[in-house]
Structures are given as structure tokens and as C-alpha cells.
Write an enzyme that holds these catalytic residues in place. Sequence first.
Site, PDB file in Angstrom:
ATOM      1  CG  ASP A   1      -0.335  -0.030   2.542  1.00 55.91           C
ATOM      2  OD1 ASP A   1      -0.111   1.055   3.115  1.00 55.91           O
ATOM      3  OD2 ASP A   1      -0.060  -1.138   3.037  1.00 55.91           O
TER       4      ASP A   1
ATOM      5  CD  GLU B   1      -4.318   4.895  10.387  1.00 56.27           C
ATOM      6  OE1 GLU B   1      -3.362   4.801  11.159  1.00 56.27           O
ATOM      7  OE2 GLU B   1      -4.288   4.539   9.199  1.00 56.27           O
TER       8      GLU B   1
END
Length: 311
Positions: free
Chosen positions: A11, A100
Site C-alpha cells: 500500500d 484510524e
Amino acid sequence: MEVAKRNYGVDVSSYQDSNVANYSGAKFAIVKVSEGLDYRNPKAGSQVSTAKDSGMLPMAYHYGRFSSNSNVAVQEANYAVNSAKAVGLNAGSYLALDYEQGSGNETGGNAGDNTTAILAFLDTIVNAGYQPLLYSGAALFKSKIDTGKVLAKYPNCLWVASYPVSGAVSKPDFGYFPSMDGVAIWQFTDNWRGLNVDGNISLIDLKTDGKPVAQPSKPTIKQSTPQSWVDDIGDTWYKEEGKFYPNGTINIRYGARTTSDIIGTVTKGDCVKYDAYSRHGGYVWIRQPRADGEPGFLVCRQGNDPWGRFE
């Protein structure tokens, strides 16, 4: 396009190389396309196009800043969809929500409100034709998100980050895999092969011509459908078939309590076949079928620290 389970991927964001072909060995690339309502990754177009050119499965992710606000979550989801389309990732592609703590996102509210907002985001991208993924760390998944509610609507959509150490890592240590259901992708390092890029492994087949293939989310589990039950003393058990190889001597007990009678032991090198697990009292227990028809129980983890390896 399809990537089979147990393949590696990366990623990337604006901090990584514009040419993801430089991450050789990766079969998929999850590219950050946007954040909040006012940021788009300037490298995303190049990262997506080089992934396609090198035969990788390109995917996208959006960093959420909506906290527990469902109305803002819908706005961010539409922004993410438009951002994905702008770099050549059209409907049918995977689009992940990165949820997050930090960078303007507050996860400290209650899990119910967080989950409602998360589902508002996922519903919006699904209505636009994208396949949903939800990224977060294992601890936040377990404390601030109702993953059961998410998975009931979107099975096998979790992308979980969990790794014990920093530094270059080439392959995952499945002994550290978090005890979670519904995981499609596991981010197992923040420095894959010393390339300063996050390393991931697919735990289900990933397909862009339809929904992900419905397969178990844990490695080497052979079960057709998830099953769970509560035993006579109130502990929740989950059906799971696998093999456990202890690092040392572990007691086999009559029940899943450290105070239960000891009926045997296993030592390093033994193979324990188990058919269920339960997490309670600070331990993860597995159930071992035995020839006399009475199962044995033994600890395989204390907290998240494994006492052996799993296959």
C-alpha cells in the site's frame, strides 16, 4: 483481474515511489487516492497506471477524517469515489476506508457511533459500484469498531494491520496473526523486504470482476461457514480447524481454565489438531478432539503473544 490468496501486495501514498513496479514481487497495490474532503494524492495517477502496466491488481484507499459523523462520512465517501475515478479506478475496483486515530480523525467515541459512520461510508461507495474494504489496526478493530455488524453486511472486508516489530520483514509470521474473523488482507509489516513500504498478504482471492470469493479469513482454516456458540460457563467458542505447534511444554486441561485438571501435556515439536478456539481470561484457548470423545483444552496465546505457530 484476480489475485489468489496468499499473494503479497503493497500500500502506497505520496511518501512512496511513483512507480510501484519497483516493488517487485507484489501482486496488488493499494493506492491512497484521498483524505478527508480536501486532499488528493498527487502521485496516485502514476501509482495506479504503473500498477496496471506491471500486471498488479490496482486498488484504492481513502483516509477518513469524519470521526463518528455519518453525514460527513457520506460526503467523504463521494469524494473518495470521485478521486478513484479520476486516477482510472472505476466501479468494480476495491476502495478501502482507512479508519484510524490521528490526522483529524477521532476514534475515541463509542463503538456504536463509529460503526454507524463507517457503514455510512461503505454503503455510499458500494452504491457507486465499488467493493468495500475497511482498514485499521487490530487493537482499534477490537475496541472501537463493531466488526460483527460490519461483517454481517459486508463479509470478508477487513484489512487489518498487526505486526510485532519494525524493521525489514520479507514474509509474515502467521503465529502473530490476530484472532479475528472476516480478514481479507493482512498488513504484516511497515518495511517489506527493506523497501520502506507496507507489506500485505491476501487471505482471500481478490477479484475486480465481482465480489471477493467467499473463503475463510484465517490461514489454513477449513470450514464452510462461521459457527460460534456459548458453552455452559459463558465462554464464546468459534469453530475453526487447524494445526498448532507449541514452542514448549503446555498443559492439556479438562476445561478451558488454568484451574482445570491437567489431563496431559504437549511439547515442542508436537502437532495439535484443534477444532475450535475461545478468547477469555487473557488467553486464547483451543479445543483438541481426543480419542475417548472428551476434548482437551490448552492455551495457544497469552494476550496476542503466541505460544507456538499455526498452520
